[in-house]
Design an enzyme around this catalytic site. Structure first.
Site, PDB file in Angstrom:
ATOM      1  N   TYR A 159       0.872  -1.053   0.163  1.00 10.61           N
ATOM      2  CA  TYR A 159       0.041   0.004  -0.136  1.00 10.61           C
ATOM      3  C   TYR A 159       0.892   1.479   0.054  1.00 10.61           C
ATOM      4  O   TYR A 159       0.857   2.154  -0.782  1.00 10.61           O
ATOM      5  CB  TYR A 159      -0.864   0.075   1.200  1.00 10.61           C
ATOM      6  CG  TYR A 159      -1.873   1.406   1.299  1.00 10.61           C
ATOM      7  CD1 TYR A 159      -2.891   1.775   0.175  1.00 10.61           C
ATOM      8  CD2 TYR A 159      -1.477   2.331   2.302  1.00 10.61           C
ATOM      9  CE1 TYR A 159      -3.426   2.805   0.491  1.00 10.61           C
ATOM     10  CE2 TYR A 159      -2.171   3.433   2.242  1.00 10.61           C
ATOM     11  CZ  TYR A 159      -3.154   3.741   1.431  1.00 10.61           C
ATOM     12  OH  TYR A 159      -3.913   4.832   1.321  1.00 10.61           O
ATOM     13  N   LYS A 163       1.259   4.037  -2.935  1.00 11.55           N
ATOM     14  CA  LYS A 163       0.751   5.170  -2.723  1.00 11.55           C
ATOM     15  C   LYS A 163       1.948   6.341  -3.347  1.00 11.55           C
ATOM     16  O   LYS A 163       1.967   7.407  -3.653  1.00 11.55           O
ATOM     17  CB  LYS A 163       0.483   5.740  -1.368  1.00 11.55           C
ATOM     18  CG  LYS A 163      -1.125   5.066  -1.093  1.00 11.55           C
ATOM     19  CD  LYS A 163      -2.193   5.527  -2.047  1.00 11.55           C
ATOM     20  CE  LYS A 163      -2.507   6.730  -1.865  1.00 11.55           C
ATOM     21  NZ  LYS A 163      -4.025   7.071  -2.774  1.00 11.55           N
TER      22      LYS A 163
END
Ligand SMILES: NC(=O)C1=CN([C@@H]2O[C@H](COP(=O)(O)OP(=O)(O)OC[C@H]3O[C@@H](n4cnc5c(N)ncnc54)[C@H](O)[C@@H]3O)[C@@H](O)[C@H]2O)C=CC1
Ligand SMILES: C[C@@H](CO)CCC[C@@H](C)[C@H]1CC[C@H]2[C@@H]3[C@H](O)CC4=CC(=O)CC[C@]4(C)[C@H]3CC[C@]12C
Length: 369
Positions: A159, A163
């Site tokens: 994650y 990002k």
């Protein structure tokens, strides 16, 4: 926009507009963006609440689509003046594969940028995350830091990696020539942990507390501070940033901004108790009830079970080595960059944010009974 076009009505596109943050951005635009002529809401899963918005003065267009499908994104972006890209796969629990997280968060963002370039859309606001910075794998604290604070941003989890990559794509795209010859102007907003109406993890903690007879048990030391920000203020910051991107393109283009407001610095659990306490829950223990080594062991066990059970069933509890590390590492921001660059002031005070969240938790909890 330019003086001669003062009265021009603008077309906005919000990707992920039916998510927790996206819904607040959509509603905030309708309430607070006077130049809004059409609002396109793009999401893989459209919410039924969109129907009620279609009766208002602004044209609301619901578009079911997938950011990983370049042609669907291009069709949605064509003719839009501004894109607010909040769509993302928020998964730190191992529900989705690393490849899927990358595909949605990185390739999806690449598709959005490409669509802007192809169709001539000039203004792009990207919802990034504090996770782009940290906490890092070494558990270094980030204490009241700002956008210029030096910090060793090292990630391994899919994650934050995704990002960080997506944010870089957005920032590097600033200045790129779009169809029609003008430059693309981009910026990235980095919320810390968002809370407020629609926050599913808060609702889950509430339900868990109810199941345990009104008790929650402290797992993280109260001294570990977490940055949290109210969803209404995050949405407001997106609306303001999108509005000001043209007028302040030279200043804002290619910049990152942490999302902040007046929410107090507290540990993750103590902060949640600001809402869960008034809903009747109690946090047991002034100190963590379990020794840290045991939590590390349980988190590792959960990771092992997830891996072993994956062929049979999805086992994705809240506690895993990554969430434990994040919960157990201080990460707070203290900055006024958004105020200096585009006049952001929180729209909701801490008291308002707290009251709104408590009312929502109470309603969400009782609807689960
Ligand atoms: N929740 C938090 O505390 C934080 C969230 N963020 C970022 O804010 C953004 C929004 O997050 P949340 O509202 O919390 O998550 P969410 O899961 O509630 O909303 C994300 C939305 O994106 C949509 N979406 C997912 N994959 C898609 C795809 N392939 N195509 C089209 N739409 C897709 C989902 O259907 C959902 O409506 C994300 O980019 C996330 O990384 C950043 C910092 C903190
Ligand atoms: C050890 C448990 C005992 O109660 C508590 C576990 C809490 C965790 C599930 C959360 C603690 C911190 C959260 C993350 C943080 O707010 C930063 C985030 C930013 C994002 O962009 C996405 C969400 C998240 C990673 C958020 C996820 C949940 C926590 C890890």
């Amino acid at each position: 926009m330019a003086d001669s076009a003062q009265a021009q009505k603008l077309v906005y596109l919000v990707t992920g507009g039916c998510g927790f943050l996206g819904e607040h951005v959509v509603r905030m635009l309708l309430q607070r963006e006077p130049r809004l002529g059409e609002l396109r809401v793009f999401d893989r899963h459209l919410g039924p609440w969109l129907e009620e918005l279609k009766t208002g003065p602004v044209r609301v267009t619901a578009i079911q689509g997938d950011v990983t499908e370049a042609h669907e994104v291009a069709a949605a972006v064509a003719g839009a003046h501004v894109v607010i890209h909040t769509a993302g796969l928020v998964d730190v629990f191992g529900r989705a594969s690393p490849e899927t997280i990358h595909e949605v968060n990185v390739q999806g963002t690449r598709n959005v940028i490409q669509a802007c370039v192809q169709t001539g859309t000039r203004f792009l606001v990207y919802t990034s995350s504090m996770e782009v910075v940290g906490p890092n794998t070494k558990g270094h604290p980030f204490y009241r830091g700002n956008e210029d604070t030096l910090y060793e941003a090292v990630h391994r989890h899919p994650y934050p990696c995704s990002k960080a990559l997506a944010e870089r794509l957005v920032l590097e795209a600033n200045g790129r020539e779009v169809h029609g010859g003008l430059p693309l102007v981009t910026c990235a907003l980095r919320p810390t942990g968002i809370y407020g109406e629609g926050h599913q993890i808060m609702r889950d903690f509430y339900r868990q507390g109810l199941r345990l007879g009104g008790w929650l048990f402290r797992a993280i030391p109260a001294s570990v501070e977490h940055g949290r920000v109210y969803v209404g203020n995050v949405a407001w910051m997106h609306v303001l940033a999108a509005r000001e991107l043209e007028r302040r393109a030279a200043l804002m283009g290619g910049q990152v901004y942490f999302c902040y407001d007046g929410s107090p610095y507290k540990s993750y659990e103590d902060f949640n108790m600001e809402f869960l306490g008034p809903c009747g829950l109690q946090l047991v223990g002034a100190r963590p009830l379990l020794p840290y080594w045991l939590l590390v062991f349980l988190a590792a066990l959960n990771a092992l079970l997830q891996w072993l059970l994956r062929p049979l069933v999805l086992y994705a509890p809240l506690l895993n080595p990554y969430t434990l590390a994040v919960a157990n590492t201080t990460f707070t921001v203290s900055t006024d960059k958004a105020q200096r660059h585009f006049g952001y002031e929180p729209l909701f005070s801490w008291e308002d944010s707290r009251t709104r969240t408590i009312l929502w938790v109470q309603a969400a909890g009782s609807s689960a009974q």
